[in-house]
Motif scaffolding. Sequence first.
Motif, PDB file in Angstrom:
ATOM      1  N   ARG A 231       0.882  -1.216  -0.070  1.00 15.44           N
ATOM      2  CA  ARG A 231       0.069   0.068   0.007  1.00 15.44           C
ATOM      3  C   ARG A 231       0.730   1.145   0.157  1.00 15.44           C
ATOM      4  NH1 ARG A 231      -4.643  -1.510   4.374  1.00 15.44           N
ATOM      5  NH2 ARG A 231      -5.275  -3.353   3.841  1.00 15.44           N
ATOM      6  N   LEU A 232       1.878   1.057   0.942  1.00 17.76           N
ATOM      7  CA  LEU A 232       3.002   2.429   0.850  1.00 17.76           C
ATOM      8  C   LEU A 232       3.371   2.515  -0.321  1.00 17.76           C
ATOM      9  CD1 LEU A 232       4.399   4.479   2.706  1.00 17.76           C
ATOM     10  CD2 LEU A 232       5.940   2.560   3.286  1.00 17.76           C
ATOM     11  N   VAL A 233       4.038   1.584  -1.070  1.00 19.14           N
ATOM     12  CA  VAL A 233       4.636   1.729  -2.351  1.00 19.14           C
ATOM     13  C   VAL A 233       3.719   2.318  -3.450  1.00 19.14           C
ATOM     14  CG1 VAL A 233       5.686   0.474  -4.194  1.00 19.14           C
ATOM     15  CG2 VAL A 233       6.078  -0.182  -1.785  1.00 19.14           C
ATOM     16  N   LEU A 234       2.695   1.724  -3.399  1.00 20.24           N
ATOM     17  CA  LEU A 234       1.645   2.006  -4.315  1.00 20.24           C
ATOM     18  C   LEU A 234       1.186   3.573  -4.102  1.00 20.24           C
ATOM     19  CD1 LEU A 234      -0.206   1.468  -6.903  1.00 20.24           C
ATOM     20  CD2 LEU A 234      -1.849   0.409  -5.460  1.00 20.24           C
ATOM     21  N   THR A 235       0.683   4.020  -3.018  1.00 26.26           N
ATOM     22  CA  THR A 235       0.218   5.121  -2.543  1.00 26.26           C
ATOM     23  C   THR A 235       1.551   6.165  -2.767  1.00 26.26           C
ATOM     24  OG1 THR A 235      -0.963   4.190  -0.904  1.00 26.26           O
ATOM     25  CG2 THR A 235      -1.134   6.598  -0.880  1.00 26.26           C
ATOM     26  N   LYS A 236       2.766   6.015  -2.668  1.00 30.05           N
ATOM     27  CA  LYS A 236       3.704   7.133  -3.065  1.00 30.05           C
ATOM     28  C   LYS A 236       3.809   7.090  -4.475  1.00 30.05           C
ATOM     29  CE  LYS A 236       7.088   6.831   0.921  1.00 30.05           C
ATOM     30  NZ  LYS A 236       8.306   6.424   1.461  1.00 30.05           N
ATOM     31  N   ARG A 237       3.629   6.279  -5.168  1.00 29.29           N
ATOM     32  CA  ARG A 237       3.915   6.117  -6.701  1.00 29.29           C
ATOM     33  C   ARG A 237       2.596   7.026  -7.048  1.00 29.29           C
ATOM     34  NH1 ARG A 237       2.453   0.989  -9.591  1.00 29.29           N
ATOM     35  NH2 ARG A 237       0.852   2.319 -10.667  1.00 29.29           N
ATOM     36  N   LEU A 238       1.539   7.038  -6.593  1.00 29.64           N
ATOM     37  CA  LEU A 238       0.709   7.976  -6.932  1.00 29.64           C
ATOM     38  C   LEU A 238       0.734   9.522  -6.521  1.00 29.64           C
ATOM     39  CD1 LEU A 238      -2.590   5.959  -5.800  1.00 29.64           C
ATOM     40  CD2 LEU A 238      -1.483   6.268  -8.063  1.00 29.64           C
ATOM     41  N   GLY A 239       1.774   9.608  -5.798  1.00 29.66           N
ATOM     42  CA  GLY A 239       2.215  11.116  -5.268  1.00 29.66           C
ATOM     43  C   GLY A 239       1.480  11.486  -4.156  1.00 29.66           C
ATOM     44  N   SER A 240       0.883  10.372  -3.386  1.00 30.73           N
ATOM     45  CA  SER A 240       0.067  10.791  -2.411  1.00 30.73           C
ATOM     46  C   SER A 240       0.752  11.062  -1.064  1.00 30.73           C
ATOM     47  CB  SER A 240      -0.827   9.694  -1.948  1.00 30.73           C
ATOM     48  OG  SER A 240      -1.708   9.858  -0.802  1.00 30.73           O
ATOM     49  N   MET A 241       0.309  12.290  -0.422  1.00 23.05           N
ATOM     50  CA  MET A 241       0.903  12.533   0.871  1.00 23.05           C
ATOM     51  C   MET A 241      -0.400  12.288   2.021  1.00 23.05           C
ATOM     52  SD  MET A 241       2.785  16.043   0.564  1.00 23.05           S
ATOM     53  CE  MET A 241       1.464  17.086  -0.074  1.00 23.05           C
ATOM     54  N   THR A 242      -1.294  12.129   1.491  1.00 20.66           N
ATOM     55  CA  THR A 242      -2.687  11.835   2.549  1.00 20.66           C
ATOM     56  C   THR A 242      -3.494  10.878   2.009  1.00 20.66           C
ATOM     57  OG1 THR A 242      -2.734  14.255   2.751  1.00 20.66           O
ATOM     58  CG2 THR A 242      -4.576  13.222   3.550  1.00 20.66           C
ATOM     59  N   ALA A 243      -4.071  10.123   2.885  1.00 19.43           N
ATOM     60  CA  ALA A 243      -4.861   9.013   2.853  1.00 19.43           C
ATOM     61  C   ALA A 243      -5.863   9.084   3.703  1.00 19.43           C
ATOM     62  CB  ALA A 243      -4.294   7.601   2.406  1.00 19.43           C
ATOM     63  N   ILE A 244      -7.094   8.974   3.677  1.00 26.29           N
ATOM     64  CA  ILE A 244      -8.106   9.274   4.628  1.00 26.29           C
ATOM     65  C   ILE A 244      -9.201   8.029   4.721  1.00 26.29           C
ATOM     66  CG2 ILE A 244      -9.993  10.770   5.676  1.00 26.29           C
ATOM     67  CD1 ILE A 244      -8.417  13.101   4.475  1.00 26.29           C
ATOM     68  N   PRO A 245      -9.237   7.304   5.761  1.00 22.44           N
ATOM     69  CA  PRO A 245     -10.312   6.269   5.702  1.00 22.44           C
ATOM     70  C   PRO A 245     -11.755   6.936   5.695  1.00 22.44           C
ATOM     71  CG  PRO A 245      -8.829   5.919   7.769  1.00 22.44           C
ATOM     72  CD  PRO A 245      -8.490   7.327   6.831  1.00 22.44           C
ATOM     73  N   LEU A 246     -12.332   6.117   4.704  1.00 21.50           N
ATOM     74  CA  LEU A 246     -13.929   6.546   4.563  1.00 21.50           C
ATOM     75  C   LEU A 246     -14.680   5.768   5.367  1.00 21.50           C
ATOM     76  CD1 LEU A 246     -13.610   7.295   0.688  1.00 21.50           C
ATOM     77  CD2 LEU A 246     -13.700   8.936   2.332  1.00 21.50           C
ATOM     78  N   ALA A 247     -14.758   4.496   5.472  1.00 20.43           N
ATOM     79  CA  ALA A 247     -15.519   3.800   6.275  1.00 20.43           C
ATOM     80  C   ALA A 247     -15.429   4.008   7.418  1.00 20.43           C
ATOM     81  CB  ALA A 247     -15.628   2.355   5.831  1.00 20.43           C
ATOM     82  N   ALA A 248     -16.839   4.045   8.124  1.00 21.16           N
ATOM     83  CA  ALA A 248     -17.038   4.102   9.594  1.00 21.16           C
ATOM     84  C   ALA A 248     -16.288   2.858  10.376  1.00 21.16           C
ATOM     85  CB  ALA A 248     -18.312   4.250  10.005  1.00 21.16           C
ATOM     86  N   PRO A 249     -15.494   3.141  11.207  1.00 24.02           N
ATOM     87  CA  PRO A 249     -14.796   2.139  11.962  1.00 24.02           C
ATOM     88  C   PRO A 249     -15.919   1.104  12.500  1.00 24.02           C
ATOM     89  CG  PRO A 249     -13.666   4.421  12.398  1.00 24.02           C
ATOM     90  CD  PRO A 249     -14.813   4.483  11.720  1.00 24.02           C
ATOM     91  N   SER A 250     -16.818   1.862  12.899  1.00 22.08           N
ATOM     92  CA  SER A 250     -17.642   0.737  13.932  1.00 22.08           C
ATOM     93  C   SER A 250     -18.381  -0.090  12.798  1.00 22.08           C
ATOM     94  CB  SER A 250     -18.887   1.743  14.239  1.00 22.08           C
ATOM     95  OG  SER A 250     -19.605   2.573  13.345  1.00 22.08           O
ATOM     96  N   LEU A 251     -18.690   0.191  11.715  1.00 22.51           N
ATOM     97  CA  LEU A 251     -19.228  -0.771  10.807  1.00 22.51           C
ATOM     98  C   LEU A 251     -17.968  -1.785   9.940  1.00 22.51           C
ATOM     99  CD1 LEU A 251     -21.403   2.004   8.921  1.00 22.51           C
ATOM    100  CD2 LEU A 251     -21.874   0.518  10.729  1.00 22.51           C
ATOM    101  N   THR A 252     -16.818  -1.365  10.002  1.00 21.00           N
ATOM    102  CA  THR A 252     -15.682  -2.052   9.382  1.00 21.00           C
ATOM    103  C   THR A 252     -14.724  -2.363  10.286  1.00 21.00           C
ATOM    104  OG1 THR A 252     -14.778  -0.105   8.741  1.00 21.00           O
ATOM    105  CG2 THR A 252     -16.481  -1.101   7.046  1.00 21.00           C
ATOM    106  N   ALA A 253     -14.817  -3.435  11.330  1.00 18.43           N
ATOM    107  CA  ALA A 253     -13.916  -3.323  12.330  1.00 18.43           C
ATOM    108  C   ALA A 253     -12.452  -3.973  11.902  1.00 18.43           C
ATOM    109  CB  ALA A 253     -14.572  -4.313  13.382  1.00 18.43           C
ATOM    110  N   THR A 254     -12.501  -4.774  10.958  1.00 17.55           N
ATOM    111  CA  THR A 254     -11.328  -5.323  10.207  1.00 17.55           C
ATOM    112  C   THR A 254     -10.658  -4.626   9.126  1.00 17.55           C
ATOM    113  OG1 THR A 254     -12.321  -6.854   9.168  1.00 17.55           O
ATOM    114  CG2 THR A 254     -11.858  -7.545  11.344  1.00 17.55           C
ATOM    115  N   SER A 255     -11.498  -3.788   8.520  1.00 17.32           N
ATOM    116  CA  SER A 255     -10.950  -3.139   7.230  1.00 17.32           C
ATOM    117  C   SER A 255     -11.366  -1.662   7.080  1.00 17.32           C
ATOM    118  CB  SER A 255     -11.455  -4.128   6.110  1.00 17.32           C
ATOM    119  OG  SER A 255     -13.003  -4.084   6.211  1.00 17.32           O
ATOM    120  N   ALA A 256     -11.216  -0.883   8.058  1.00 14.39           N
ATOM    121  CA  ALA A 256     -11.545   0.543   7.880  1.00 14.39           C
ATOM    122  C   ALA A 256     -10.667   1.093   7.043  1.00 14.39           C
ATOM    123  CB  ALA A 256     -11.660   1.094   9.213  1.00 14.39           C
ATOM    124  N   ASP A 257      -9.280   0.626   7.001  1.00 10.66           N
ATOM    125  CA  ASP A 257      -8.248   1.301   6.470  1.00 10.66           C
ATOM    126  C   ASP A 257      -8.121   1.018   4.900  1.00 10.66           C
ATOM    127  OD1 ASP A 257      -7.660   2.162   8.697  1.00 10.66           O
ATOM    128  OD2 ASP A 257      -5.796   1.183   8.834  1.00 10.66           O
TER     129      ASP A 257
END
Length: 445
Positions: free
Chosen positions: A52-78
């Motif tokens: 994920r880190l490699v790919l996101t850096k390749r995209l030029g990303s500095m920021t990634a914000i989880p969208l799903a509510a943690p309460s609804l996606t306990a294991t995959s919120a990220d």
Amino acid sequence: MQSKTLFSASLVVGLAAMGMAQSKFIGPINGPTFVPGEIIVKFRESTSAKSRLVLTKRLGSMTAIPLAAPSLTATSADNTLLVRISGDVKTTVDDLKANGDIEYAEPNWVYRTQVVSNDTRYTNGTLWGMYGAATPLFKNQFGSNAAAAWNVNKTGSSTVYVGIIDEGVMFNHADLSANFWLNPYDPVDGLDNDGNGYKDDSRGWDFAGNNNSVYDGTSDDHGTHVAGTIGGKGGNGTGVAGVVWNVKMISAKFLGASGGTTANAIKAIDYITDLKVRHGLNIVATNNSWGGGGFSQALSDAINRANNAGILFIAAAGNNGTNNDTTANYPSNYNLPNVIAVGALTSTGTRASFSNYGKTQVDLFAPGNGIWSTVPGNGNTSSYASYSGTSMATPHVAGAAALYKSLNPSATAAQVKAALLGQTTPTTSVSTLCVTGGRLNVGGF
Ligand SMILES: [Ca+2]
Ligand SMILES: [Ca+2]
Ligand SMILES: [Ca+2]
Ligand SMILES: [Ca+2]
């Protein structure tokens, strides 16, 4: 706002700090639009943190914000992230579709409420003057394209006023009452409270009858029809929709059963001009679907007083089928900066056979044949009829002026006129028959 640190704390900034909330939206006005520099990515559950880190850096990303509510996606919120990228959104999304670490990637679409007329004359396909080449439900490239403006919530403002110099108007018509002026400066109490010379002019004034009743029965059909094309109430599930759904219309009635006089036309024009000067009403234009008679310096002077007050004078080109460059038609031929002369187009894009034209004396064409709008029935406040004439083309342009003014509050009369003329669509049938060579196009406002 919660920001999830994916890589290192120093690289993570919130939406507001990144200025993302100020992002401009791009894309065609009627097509899907998305936020530039942002995509939504869902990594596969199996994708490692390092990948994920490699790919996101390749995209030029500095920021990634989880969208799903943690309460609804306990294991995959990220796994579902809003990612800022440096590259082009569509190219990046296409590239990522082939990447095995990614379940999906997509633009961060922009949504707007979309206003589609539910008015029965719109939804039954007869209100062609409001359609455009790509408008919802029904299309007609030769219409004013007003529905494209409505579709992006451009429906006018009740702080913009239009004067209707014509017959009277059935202001309590079901499709007009919401958009008709009620004079706050002169309540009906037997006094001329605002001192403009007209006692209890609560809806305007009747210069033909010299009284305050601007609606005197079914003979006021022409004025009522004009009003419905300018500002018939859109989206109320009934009847028609005017070019502008929210507006305030004022009646200056000077046409009676046997027509009107120059003297009363002058009084009517000055009445509207005085309302703007006296009370500061934001009157953008008057609609003048009338003509005949010869040159009048006095009438020209009145139109010039309107010009000095920043009020456009939108006038019918006339219904003689003749050339206004060689046979003058008044008032549309007055050579004043605020005059806009309007010819009539049919639903198949031809010049209506009755419509006057003129390479120098007619500015543009607008729908004027088979136009449905409001009319008075016998005590019936929801009657409609189809009329034809340059009288019907003119209020399309007057409504457009009001719509433009609502979107550009600081625009001068000259700027409104320039916009109306500048945004016309080139039209073969009238390419040499008017100044612009084109037809009204509201869709680009
Ligand atoms: Ca008064
Ligand atoms: Ca009064
Ligand atoms: Ca009257
Ligand atoms: Ca309606």
